[in-house]
Write an enzyme that holds these catalytic residues in place. Sequence first.
Site, PDB file in Angstrom:
ATOM      1  N   ASN A   1     -30.187   8.097 -31.989  1.00 41.70           N
ATOM      2  CA  ASN A   1     -30.175   6.739 -32.548  1.00 41.70           C
ATOM      3  C   ASN A   1     -29.037   5.879 -32.003  1.00 41.70           C
ATOM      4  OD1 ASN A   1     -32.494   6.529 -33.993  1.00 41.70           O
ATOM      5  ND2 ASN A   1     -31.614   7.113 -35.964  1.00 41.70           N
TER       6      ASN A   1
ATOM      7  N   LEU B   1     -32.795  15.958 -39.087  1.00 43.35           N
ATOM      8  CA  LEU B   1     -33.303  15.168 -37.960  1.00 43.35           C
ATOM      9  C   LEU B   1     -32.243  14.833 -36.908  1.00 43.35           C
ATOM     10  CD1 LEU B   1     -35.726  12.760 -39.904  1.00 43.35           C
ATOM     11  CD2 LEU B   1     -36.336  14.697 -38.442  1.00 43.35           C
ATOM     12  N   HIS B   2     -31.004  15.200 -37.154  1.00 41.74           N
ATOM     13  CA  HIS B   2     -29.957  15.066 -36.142  1.00 41.74           C
ATOM     14  C   HIS B   2     -29.836  13.654 -35.566  1.00 41.74           C
ATOM     15  CE1 HIS B   2     -31.708  19.169 -36.160  1.00 41.74           C
ATOM     16  NE2 HIS B   2     -30.447  19.481 -36.351  1.00 41.74           N
ATOM     17  N   CYS B   3     -30.074  12.627 -36.407  1.00 44.89           N
ATOM     18  CA  CYS B   3     -29.983  11.213 -35.976  1.00 44.89           C
ATOM     19  C   CYS B   3     -30.888  10.925 -34.787  1.00 44.89           C
ATOM     20  CB  CYS B   3     -28.551  10.813 -35.610  1.00 44.89           C
ATOM     21  SG  CYS B   3     -27.414  10.891 -36.980  1.00 44.89           S
ATOM     22  N   ALA B   4     -31.958  11.697 -34.628  1.00 43.59           N
ATOM     23  CA  ALA B   4     -32.807  11.511 -33.444  1.00 43.59           C
ATOM     24  C   ALA B   4     -34.285  11.646 -33.825  1.00 43.59           C
ATOM     25  CB  ALA B   4     -32.420  12.514 -32.362  1.00 43.59           C
TER      26      ALA B   4
END
Lengths: 83, 395
Positions: free
Chosen positions: B98, B335-338
């Site tokens: 992101n 979601l690991h900012c992705a």
Amino acid sequence: MDGLISFFASHHAIRAETVLKRHGHAARLVPGPRELSPNCGVALRFEFARRDEVLPLLAIHRVRIDGVHEYRPRTDGWEAAPR
Amino acid sequence: MIYFDNAATSWPKPPSVAAAIREQMAGAGGNPGRSGHRLSIAAARVVEETREAVARLFHIDNPSRVAFTTNATHALNVALYGLIRPGDRVVTTSVEHNSVMRPLRHLETTGVCVEVVPCDANGSIDVGRLEDRLASGARLLVATHASNVAGTILPIGEMAAVARRHGARIVVDAAQTAGTMPIHVAALGIDVLAFTGHKGLFGPTGTGGLYVREGLELPPLVRGGTGSDSAHEVQPDFMPDALESGTLNVAGIAGLGAGVRFLIDVGVEAVQAHERALTTRCVEGLRAMEGIAVYGPADPVARCGIVSFSVAGASPSEVGLLLDESFGILARTGLHCAPAAHRTLGTFPTGTVRFGFGWFNTAAEVDAAIDAVRQIASWARTPSNARLRNAQWTA
């Protein structure tokens, strides 16, 4: 040390000192004399007689300089030296 | 405790990092570049030593081309808002964090056309497909060097060559690879490299920066005092001052310098080999297990030190909680900012469990983690298992 280099940014002053010392030149960072350059707080003292080695060295390492000055006691201050 | 969250931030740091921060605060506490006194010069020297170390690490000829920021996100924002104008076409990949996607989605609302080239389910990109998108007049390619979810390494050198062929510039997000893979900016043909200080470079959080290729003018995102050109009310146009307004995080940069010097001493190649060995061991151990799905490329050479997986019958957050509370293993879940990367892998919106290995991890730790996952997978196969039920939330 009767030579003085002024800079646009202290980043370049510090780099200049590192480059010169690494190549065996005398160099010392000093507060920049206000009458020479308003650009940054520090200037670099060096041996003016060795300017023909010092200036190309700085150019090769892409250190940006503002001006080169020589100290002449009789004129009571720093004088811009021809580049 | 076993720390497997180095992809979020590295831990522990080499002892020299905390020592350098302490030393800076105790002894070199002036404002760098603002005054001419000894403490100001000492602070400026700390900053410049770190800048030189970073330049050496990425094989950058001129350290002036490195500017410090607060993190990789900040660096990416400087690059994207500086290089992209309304009406431009920008190409990116479907495995971006992101930190790239959010600025791009915002820029899209200002009249920028954003094209996302889909990667396959392992996170790998088809460079031919990328070239098709670049061929019709794209101004910029922005890509991660390696996926923070699957660990997949993108062929940045090839991608940069394709971009250059079509007149586009390339911005590379090296958040996962700076310090964990050799990066030679000129050899790879990178125009802008954004890096974070607190992951592979072993610095503290709040540090990062960007490299800008010689000849490329990048307008600043933030303007203000730089300690240079003080007589003028207009921002200086030279690097690094153009991009470094306001007093820098000198203590953090002192720590970052110690981290980078540690890395140069150890050798990035050695770090990469170590992480690759751990990753290979982990992938092989998990793939051999029933009820475990491992994401990303099968070939260990194609990934950085990241392994994402899921356990059948248990959500990533349940697995993460059990790993932490029952086994003392710290991983990152979700979601690991992705979100785009998870959609690509087919793991959206559930997410995955991610192990991020680092220099200080050992093979014995990987083996212990494999045993722990095996145990959790067996608990998950028993729907009535109290450990999992306790970790579940009811609506």
